[in-house]
Design an enzyme around this catalytic site. Structure first.
Site, PDB file in Angstrom:
ATOM      1  N   SER A  63       3.233   4.376   6.830  1.00  0.00           N
ATOM      2  CA  SER A  63       4.269   5.217   6.218  1.00  0.00           C
ATOM      3  C   SER A  63       3.802   6.654   6.278  1.00  0.00           C
ATOM      4  O   SER A  63       2.593   6.933   6.384  1.00  0.00           O
ATOM      5  CB  SER A  63       4.488   4.793   4.758  1.00  0.00           C
ATOM      6  OG  SER A  63       5.290   5.739   4.074  1.00  0.00           O
ATOM      7  N   TYR A  85       1.581   2.649  -3.687  1.00  0.00           N
ATOM      8  CA  TYR A  85       2.203   2.504  -2.367  1.00  0.00           C
ATOM      9  C   TYR A  85       1.470   3.356  -1.332  1.00  0.00           C
ATOM     10  O   TYR A  85       1.132   2.882  -0.238  1.00  0.00           O
ATOM     11  CB  TYR A  85       3.669   2.908  -2.459  1.00  0.00           C
ATOM     12  CG  TYR A  85       4.417   2.795  -1.143  1.00  0.00           C
ATOM     13  CD1 TYR A  85       4.865   1.556  -0.698  1.00  0.00           C
ATOM     14  CD2 TYR A  85       4.679   3.914  -0.359  1.00  0.00           C
ATOM     15  CE1 TYR A  85       5.556   1.437   0.497  1.00  0.00           C
ATOM     16  CE2 TYR A  85       5.363   3.809   0.834  1.00  0.00           C
ATOM     17  CZ  TYR A  85       5.794   2.571   1.265  1.00  0.00           C
ATOM     18  OH  TYR A  85       6.467   2.463   2.457  1.00  0.00           O
TER      19      TYR A  85
END
Length: 584
Positions: free
Chosen positions: A454, A467
């Site tokens: 990501s 995350y």
């Protein structure tokens, strides 16, 4: 792998006795596999086993090889005319009433081109799949065209193929090839195949190799010079042909098949990134292509080439995608399917995985399967890896895409929250890389691993500590694996999307808030991502491009690319942005 379960018969023809092996039901379409030099029929064992559940598979030792007897004298006993007699004797014995589907590799393909282009076999061959072996007639015309009209490119092609054909000259020398094969070369050959061709050393070649290779030298002596000097002018194929070209073939140039369409009215071309001995190194892919071609011709259909952008690269390859039930994973599965890959759609949502597999078949995947698994479950992943290897083969491309979202401050994030995010986002990737990556490495034929990280991997945020940590770990894991596996021909890419319109936003967790507030934030986040409206199909295209180009780190969206540049050149500004309050 051997042919222990095969039924054997002996076929007598032209003063020799051929050893013929059969697998599968005799009532099914017959597929005849013809081996090359210096092989025996056992080179096809793994391909034959994969075809036997759908077809009547026939293999035979070419005269003078394996358990077939040799002609006496050897000189003049291996002409293409006599090899054609052998083929007709075999097919008359195993399939007297129906034409057969012919498959040849190396010299098996060279002689099969003769079978598929001479008048006396017309009506006996339903289709022909050729790999790593040209028609000597076509080769002769190819040479003559370049000699009559030489250009720098054509001369370069002649010289290039001439260098690749060094062994042909050696095999024309008297006595020396026989001495070499019966002596040191015969003993060293299994190690040569393992080291340079990366084929598995599981009992092949058979003990008959030195004799096979010595006899097989007459294939070259009896045919090559005569046909190249006087190629037949009528060498047109009277059956549909599928040409499979390994791009890493050390003995044959890809250019050798230029303008083949003039000789083959119905030609289907395939390429794959592999070396010469693909029956041993790529049995799953070959079985898939052969099965597809045979089935199409049995039903009277025309085989259509995949329409995807990278069809030449991924056609027939086995691709496994986790998190394939929706979003980026589903779009990635579809993109590989459009490029002709065989797709395994993995998701913990069984229904979502099944829909992806079904649509993948409609989009062009020769085969697509759905598997249900939680990537965070180590034992379940181990069972999946064993099943895939047994049922489908070794994965060529692995896409570790499954992931979950979690937002909330560090002190609001509980140990249970941390465990869940790390189990899926990090350990799911570790399990995939460890299990499927090991299978790639052990196969020794290369491959590619894609890990979905990501932009949060290098763009810190006070709202995404868990995350971002999981994705940063995935990014570093990918970089480490890339270094470790580079010497084995296995590429590793980390894909870093930004704000992509997928359902991860509607399922993301928000730590430190009650259920009602969490639902409100999920809806708001989903709406914001929807307004951004960056489609997952663009991420899928970036994934395929990353594999083709062997890219290491791939930021996808403009904001992901911008953050990546800032992380390298203006990290202080990126840290300042990380302190901003996210929209709630």
């Amino acid at each position: 792998m051997t042919l222990e379960n095969a039924r054997e018969r002996r076929v007598r023809t032209g003063g020799v006795e051929l050893c013929v092996a059969e697998l599968g039901e005799a009532g099914q379409p017959t597929v005849v596999l013809v081996h090359g030099y210096p092989d025996s029929k056992e080179v096809w064992a793994q391909v034959a086993a994969r075809l036997a559940d759908r077809f009547h598979v026939v293999l035979y030792d070419v005269r003078g090889h394996g358990r077939s007897t040799a002609p006496r004298p050897l000189r003049g006993g291996f002409t293409l005319e006599k090899l054609t007699d052998d083929f007709l004797a075999v097919v008359d014995a195993v399939s007297p009433d129906r034409p057969v589907h012919l498959v040849g590799h190396d010299w098996g393909s060279v002689q099969a081109w003769e079978f598929a282009t001479v008048a006396r076999t017309e009506g006996r061959i339903a289709s022909f799949t050729s790999m790593s072996g040209p028609s000597l007639d076509h080769f002769g015309h190819w040479i003559n065209t370049r000699l009559r009209r030489p250009t720098p490119r054509r001369v370069g092609q002649l010289l290039g193929q001439g260098a690749k054909s060094w062994y042909v000259y050696a095999l024309h020398t008297p006595v020396l090839p026989e001495l070499a094969w019966r002596g040191p070369l015969g003993k060293a050959w299994p190690r040569v195949l393992e080291r340079f061709e990366r084929v598995p050393g599981d009992g092949y070649p058979t003990s008959s190799l030195p004799t096979d290779a010595a006899h097989g030298a007459w294939l070259y002596r009896d045919n090559v010079r005569a046909r190249l000097r006087r190629p037949r002018p009528d060498a047109y194929a009277h059956a549909p042909v599928q040409l499979i070209t390994p791009l890493g073939d050390a003995f044959l140039s890809e250019r050798l098949y230029d303008n083949l369409e003039q000789w083959v009215p119905q030609l289907t071309r395939r390429t794959l990134p592999a070396r010469h001995w693909i029956p041993r190194s790529r049995p799953d892919q070959l079985a898939a292509w052969i099965g597809e071609f045979v089935t199409a011709n049995e039903s009277g259909r025309t085989v259509t080439a995949p329409s995807g952008k990278y069809a030449d690269r991924f056609g027939g390859q086995l691709v496994l995608v986790t998190g394939a039930g929706s979003g980026i994973g589903r779009a990635t599965a579809y993109a590989f399917a459009e490029s002709g890959a065989r797709v395994i759609a993995v998701d913990r949502d069984a229904e979502g995985a099944a829909r992806t597999a079904e649509m993948s078949r409609l989009l062009g995947a020769p085969d697509a399967w759905a598997e249900t698994v939680d990537v965070s479950d180590e034992q379940a992943m181990e069972k999946l890896a064993d099943k895939v290897a047994t049922a489908y083969g070794v994965v060529d491309v692995l896409v570790n895409n499954a992931g979950i979202g979690l937002s909330g401050s560090f002190f609001d994030t509980t140990p249970e929250d941390w465990k869940k995010v790390l189990d899926v986002n990090l350990w799911g990737v570790i399990h995939g890389c460890r299990l499927f990556g090991r299978q790639m490495a052990e196969r020794g034929q290369g491959g590619h691993i894609v890990n979905t990280a990501s932009a949060a991997a290098y763009q810190p945020s006070k709202a995404l500590p868990a995350y971002s940590t999981s994705k940063a770990a995935v990014l570093m894991l990918s970089e480490c694996l890339r270094a470790e596996l580079a010497g084995q021909g296995i590429g590793v890419s980390a894909i870093c999307p930004g704000f992509v319109n997928t359902n991860i936003t509607s399922t993301a967790r928000f730590a430190g808030v009650d259920g009602e507030e969490e639902k409100r934030r999920q809806k708001r986040t989903a709406r914001l991502y929807g307004l951004r409206n960056y489609p997952p199909e663009k991420v899928a295209d970036a994934i395929l491009r990353a594999v083709v180009r062997d890219e290491a780190v791939v930021p996808v969206t403009p904001e992901a690319r911008g953050a990546h540049l800032m992380s390298r050149f203006t990290p202080r500004a990126l840290r300042a942005i990380a302190r901003l309050e996210p929209p709630l």
